[in-house]
Design an enzyme around this catalytic site. Structure first.
Site, short mmCIF file in Angstrom:
data_model
loop_
_atom_site.label_atom_id
_atom_site.label_comp_id
_atom_site.label_asym_id
_atom_site.label_seq_id
_atom_site.Cartn_x
_atom_site.Cartn_y
_atom_site.Cartn_z
N HIS A 435 0.90 -1.41 0.12
CA HIS A 435 0.06 0.13 -0.03
C HIS A 435 0.90 1.34 0.17
O HIS A 435 2.03 1.24 0.40
CB HIS A 435 -0.91 0.01 1.15
CG HIS A 435 -0.30 -0.04 2.60
ND1 HIS A 435 -0.01 1.26 3.15
CD2 HIS A 435 0.07 -0.83 3.46
CE1 HIS A 435 0.41 0.99 4.42
NE2 HIS A 435 0.69 -0.29 4.73
N CYS A 454 2.08 -5.06 7.19
CA CYS A 454 1.92 -4.78 5.90
C CYS A 454 2.88 -4.00 5.32
O CYS A 454 3.91 -3.54 6.03
CB CYS A 454 0.60 -3.81 5.60
SG CYS A 454 -0.85 -4.69 5.86
#
Length: 535
Positions: A435, A454
């Site tokens: 992301h 992440c």
């Protein structure tokens, strides 16, 4: 890589199905014993001996000796030749041959064949089972693709080293690691390197110090030869001028910066505590580090598609191998040591544009709830919505924040959203993804383990557009963002993605780059790799 050992089909030796020779007829009693014993063996051994009509493969002492010699070369792959008992194989063959007992000869034959298959399997897929070492391991290690007929021809032609070469991963990083292992073992044989002084002194460009001479010597050992001056006494008529070896000059500074870059240190040319510690890692420890990363490469480097995304966790780098042969690279931020980014293999299927962020349970419990309990205004400042498990909005003032139950916390889209402008999704059990991030400053750090698992990607919008273009998705990432609404957008076709962990990897110049073991995985893998093989 194709079927392992397939290139060995042209080797000389026994042609399966030919009329047995006089030697084969003499081994008929052994074949009968092999046929009986192999019934309780694995399917690969059964297939191997069925192709040979159960004739023995190891009746020739030269063949056994050639195999034992080849086993010693596995040291170059970071494996332990002693695991495969090369000396015991020679002695076992001598004993079985002298006994003239078909049953003993048959047992030896099965043992030697099993040992060869084991060595080939270890070269192909690794000795250690990664699922027993790493929690939530999700990278499938496929079963090795051994060809019994090709193995039989390899034995008959005594081409064991060629068989090993075909079994190894055929990708360049693996061969570069092998080359690096040989190089560092040679350094070890020559005595390694002298430890750098431990006193808390910092060396800077321009300094004149006796320690600079040792610094030059230390870097020259690993190939930075230009930092050592020519011997002017060897060329008395050439009028060579040698620089002062005690002076920290620009040539030495450039070599130090290369060393720092390859060790993920701050690239400033200053030899401070961190650089000193990296310089003082013994050559034996570097050899072990290369060995464990050869094993990791055997887990992963097989059956890779031409187009895929490779996330190098310990190296803080993402590489996208595009269909046109180009490689797109980017710096990344990965999980903290106590919130590790997992190793996994999946496929990128879609993106979320202008994403909201549903805060995962661990971050909710450990990070967000303590802030909310201190100051309820945290929710408004961070634009966090409070929802029921069914998605209905709740009044934050009516929630018991000491015991909030299953309330859902969701950060609204916007410039301060933790996921930035786009999240790139792939199915996995860990709820991790690639992301964007509003915290762009972290990409300038050399070591970037700051996330909660992440992966934040620098230049992620360019990456997203490449994924759209390369999968004929017909989408424009900037137009989708400017539209302002949150939406999921599928790729035209999935793109494989691999998240993996290397603490040594060849850099773009082919030189080995050593990374800190941020998740402390090397030691357990080294112990498993050095554990004697149970046979």
């Amino acid at each position: 890589m194709g079927t392992v050992l397939a290139v060995l089909v042209g080797l000389p030796g026994t042609v399966l199905g030919d009329t047995p020779s006089a030697g084969d007829r003499a081994s008929v009693p052994v074949a009968a014993q092999i046929e009986r014993l192999v019934e309780d063996a694995g399917s690969e051994l059964q297939a191997f001996y069925a192709l040979r009509d159960h004739r023995p493969a190891w009746h020739d002492r030269e063949t056994v000796a050639a195999f034992a010699a080849a086993l010693h070369t596995l040291d170059g792959d970071g494996l332990r030749p002693a695991d495969y008992r090369p000396d015991a194989l020679v002695a076992g063959h001598r004993q079985a041959d002298a006994s003239e007992q078909p049953g003993e000869q048959a047992r030896f034959d099965l043992h030697a064949t099993r040992m060869l298959m084991t060595a080939l399997e270890h070269l192909q897929r690794g000795k250690v089972d990664p699922s027993g070492l790493e929690t939530h391991w999700e990278v499938p290690v496929e079963a090795p693709a051994l060809d019994p007929a090709a193995i039989s021809r390899a034995i008959d032609g005594q081409r064991f080293e060629q068989a090993f070469a075909e079994a190894r991963p055929s990708y360049a990083p693996y061969e570069r690691l092998r080359t690096g292992l040989a190089r560092y073992r040679n350094i070890e044989r020559l005595g390694g390197w002298e430890p750098f002084p431990q006193e808390p002194r910092v060396l800077r460009p321009g300094d004149v110090d006796d320690a600079v001479v040792l610094l030059r010597s230390r870097l020259a050992v690993i190939g930075e030869l230009e930092v050592m001056a020519a011997n002017v006494d060897a060329f008395p008529e050439a009028r060579l001028e040698t620089p002062d070896l005690r002076r920290y000059d620009t040539t030495l500074e450039a070599a130090v910066k290369r060393f720092q870059r390859r060790h993920l240190l701050e690239v400033d040319g200053i030899v401070g505590p961190q650089t000193r510690r990296a310089l003082n890692v013994p050559v034996e420890a570097r050899i072990d580090q290369i060995r464990v990363n050869l094993e990791r490469s055997r887990w992963l480097l097989h059956g890779l598609p031409e187009t895929f995304v490779l996330v190098d966790i310990a190296g803080y780098q993402l590489r996208y191998f595009r269909p046109n042969g180009e490689v797109w690279r980017s710096r990344i931020v990965v999980g903290r040591p106590y919130r590790r980014t997992p190793s996994l293999r999946s496929e990128i299927t879609h993106m979320t544009v202008n994403p909201s962020w549903t805060i995962p349970p661990t971050i909710r419990r450990n990070d967000v709830l303590p802030e909310v309990r201190r100051d309820l205004g945290y929710l408004w400042r961070e634009r966090i919505q409070v929802l029921s498990p069914s998605g209905q909005p709740l009044d934050p003032w009516e929630v018991d924040w000491d015991n909030p139950g299953n309330v859902v916390l969701r950060q609204a889209p916007g410039p301060h959203n933790a996921l930035g402008k786009v999240a790139i999704r792939f199915p996995n059990d860990h709820m991790v993804y690639l992301h964007d991030t509003p915290s762009q400053g972290l990409f300038s750090r050399q070591q970037r383990a700051f996330s909660s698992g992440c992966i934040r990607v620098e230049g992620v919008l360019e990456f997203a557009q490449l994924l759209f273009d390369d999968t004929d998705s017909g989408r424009n990432i900037h137009g989708l963002i400017e539209a302002g609404r949150t939406r999921n957008v599928s790729l035209g076709e999935p793109v494989p993605v691999i998240l993996h962990y290397w603490t040594v990897n060849p850099d773009e110049d082919g030189e080995l780059a050593f990374r800190p073991d941020i998740y402390e995985r090397d030691e357990a893998l080294l112990r498993a790799l050095d554990r004697p093989l149970a046979l």
